[in-house]
Write an enzyme that holds these catalytic residues in place. Structure first.
Site, PDB file in Angstrom:
ATOM      1  N   GLY A 129      -1.560   6.882   4.720  1.00 12.28           N
ATOM      2  CA  GLY A 129      -0.713   6.831   5.899  1.00 12.28           C
ATOM      3  C   GLY A 129       0.490   5.957   5.633  1.00 12.28           C
ATOM      4  O   GLY A 129       0.727   5.517   4.503  1.00 12.28           O
ATOM      5  N   GLY A 130       1.253   5.682   6.682  1.00  9.96           N
ATOM      6  CA  GLY A 130       2.447   4.876   6.516  1.00  9.96           C
ATOM      7  C   GLY A 130       2.153   3.433   6.180  1.00  9.96           C
ATOM      8  O   GLY A 130       2.988   2.740   5.604  1.00  9.96           O
ATOM      9  N   MET A 131       0.949   2.964   6.520  1.00 11.56           N
ATOM     10  CA  MET A 131       0.628   1.551   6.349  1.00 11.56           C
ATOM     11  C   MET A 131      -0.434   1.305   5.289  1.00 11.56           C
ATOM     12  O   MET A 131      -0.463   0.249   4.656  1.00 11.56           O
ATOM     13  CB  MET A 131       0.149   0.980   7.686  1.00 11.56           C
ATOM     14  CG  MET A 131      -0.295  -0.468   7.652  1.00 11.56           C
ATOM     15  SD  MET A 131      -0.755  -1.039   9.289  1.00 11.56           S
ATOM     16  CE  MET A 131      -1.724  -2.486   8.878  1.00 11.56           C
ATOM     17  N   ALA A 132      -1.323   2.272   5.055  1.00 10.45           N
ATOM     18  CA  ALA A 132      -2.464   2.003   4.187  1.00 10.45           C
ATOM     19  C   ALA A 132      -2.881   3.236   3.399  1.00 10.45           C
ATOM     20  O   ALA A 132      -2.509   4.365   3.726  1.00 10.45           O
ATOM     21  CB  ALA A 132      -3.640   1.493   5.017  1.00 10.45           C
ATOM     22  N   ASP A 166      -4.261   3.886  20.059  1.00 11.96           N
ATOM     23  CA  ASP A 166      -3.712   4.949  19.208  1.00 11.96           C
ATOM     24  C   ASP A 166      -4.760   6.052  19.010  1.00 11.96           C
ATOM     25  O   ASP A 166      -4.911   6.585  17.919  1.00 11.96           O
ATOM     26  CB  ASP A 166      -3.291   4.375  17.855  1.00 11.96           C
ATOM     27  CG  ASP A 166      -2.414   5.323  17.063  1.00 11.96           C
ATOM     28  OD1 ASP A 166      -1.732   6.175  17.690  1.00 11.96           O
ATOM     29  OD2 ASP A 166      -2.397   5.233  15.819  1.00 11.96           O
ATOM     30  N   VAL A 203      -6.496   4.943   1.641  1.00 12.79           N
ATOM     31  CA  VAL A 203      -7.957   4.873   1.688  1.00 12.79           C
ATOM     32  C   VAL A 203      -8.523   5.531   0.437  1.00 12.79           C
ATOM     33  O   VAL A 203      -8.114   6.629   0.055  1.00 12.79           O
ATOM     34  CB  VAL A 203      -8.510   5.565   2.948  1.00 12.79           C
ATOM     35  CG1 VAL A 203     -10.035   5.449   3.001  1.00 12.79           C
ATOM     36  CG2 VAL A 203      -7.899   4.953   4.206  1.00 12.79           C
ATOM     37  N   ILE A 243      -8.538   9.264  -0.914  1.00 18.82           N
ATOM     38  CA  ILE A 243      -8.958  10.277   0.055  1.00 18.82           C
ATOM     39  C   ILE A 243      -8.080  10.309   1.303  1.00 18.82           C
ATOM     40  O   ILE A 243      -8.234  11.203   2.141  1.00 18.82           O
ATOM     41  CB  ILE A 243     -10.431  10.095   0.476  1.00 18.82           C
ATOM     42  CG1 ILE A 243     -10.666   8.699   1.071  1.00 18.82           C
ATOM     43  CG2 ILE A 243     -11.361  10.348  -0.706  1.00 18.82           C
ATOM     44  CD1 ILE A 243     -12.076   8.514   1.622  1.00 18.82           C
ATOM     45  N   GLY A 244      -7.169   9.362   1.439  1.00 13.73           N
ATOM     46  CA  GLY A 244      -6.304   9.362   2.610  1.00 13.73           C
ATOM     47  C   GLY A 244      -5.136   8.423   2.425  1.00 13.73           C
ATOM     48  O   GLY A 244      -5.226   7.431   1.692  1.00 13.73           O
ATOM     49  N   LYS A 265     -10.090   0.622   2.322  1.00 12.75           N
ATOM     50  CA  LYS A 265      -8.748   0.772   2.892  1.00 12.75           C
ATOM     51  C   LYS A 265      -7.900  -0.408   2.441  1.00 12.75           C
ATOM     52  O   LYS A 265      -8.276  -1.565   2.635  1.00 12.75           O
ATOM     53  CB  LYS A 265      -8.827   0.824   4.423  1.00 12.75           C
ATOM     54  CG  LYS A 265      -7.498   1.053   5.117  1.00 12.75           C
ATOM     55  CD  LYS A 265      -7.716   1.228   6.617  1.00 12.75           C
ATOM     56  CE  LYS A 265      -6.437   1.572   7.342  1.00 12.75           C
ATOM     57  NZ  LYS A 265      -6.665   1.794   8.800  1.00 12.75           N
TER      58      LYS A 265
END
Length: 206
Positions: free
Chosen positions: A38-41, A151, A43, A35-36, A58
């Site tokens: 990013g650059g690090m993780a 952030d 989800v 569902i998601g 995550k």
């Protein structure tokens, strides 16, 4: 079957966190879908098989080495969120490791992010005031416990609606916005949920 410390499907084949994960299991959780990302993780939506509850899991991305700095940031995020119990902060249920990969089991929020909802449009004043009020409560709670987010931005602010577990019901007025003041597509009460404490700073002492 489920192997301790690995993400496996029902046939026993091992998967990475970046593989197609639907139908795989992790401890008591069945992975439903991504569902998601990013650059690090990454989800995933998952289902707790015994409790019959949907959650978010995550996991650190394998797109690069799981170096010490990335693992430390992930650990700090888990520890930081675990210290925060507030209705406007995404709750963490569990922190662990799948093989060499750290993971977190989090409250599932399906209303999308503030960034995607705004989509570059101006926000009506009453809704903007309510968003800011809830954000202020969440950040004040974190600061009082020695945690600085560092952030905070629309993409890290999620929206939970009344129809979701843990969302507002008709008897709750904490975050109600009168229907006349909502955009046409925003048809439910909402709760702001601050997420992604990956860059958080934990101050010494409480």
């Amino acid at each position: 079957a489920v192997e301790s410390g690995s993400l496996v499907d029902t046939s026993g084949a091992t998967h990475s966190a970046e593989a197609e994960a639907s139908g795989t299991t992790l401890a008591d959780f069945e992975i439903v879908e991504e569902i998601g990302r990013g650059g690090m993780a990454i989800v995933y939506r998952a289902r707790h098989r015994r409790l019959k509850r949907s959650v978010a899991i995550k996991m650190m991305s394998l797109g690069g080495h799981l170096d010490r700095e990335r693992r430390l940031r992930f650990q700090i995020e888990g520890e930081a969120v675990a210290r925060l119990q507030h209705p406007n902060i995404v709750q963490v249920f569990e922190v662990g490791e799948c093989g060499v990969q750290p993971y977190m089991v989090l409250e599932l929020i399906t209303g999308g992010s503030l960034a995607s909802w705004m989509a570059g449009r101006p926000v009506p004043p009453r809704i903007a005031a309510e968003l800011i009020r809830q954000l202020a409560l969440a950040i004040d709670h974190a600061h009082r416990r020695g945690i600085i987010h560092r952030d905070l931005k629309p993409s890290n602010i999620l929206l939970q609606t009344a129809g979701e577990p843990g969302g507002l019901g008709p008897e709750r007025e904490l975050t109600a916005v009168p229907a006349a003041n909502r955009p046409a597509e925003w048809t439910a009460e909402f709760v702001v949920k601050v997420a992604d404490f990956g860059l958080a700073k934990v101050l010494d002492g409480d």
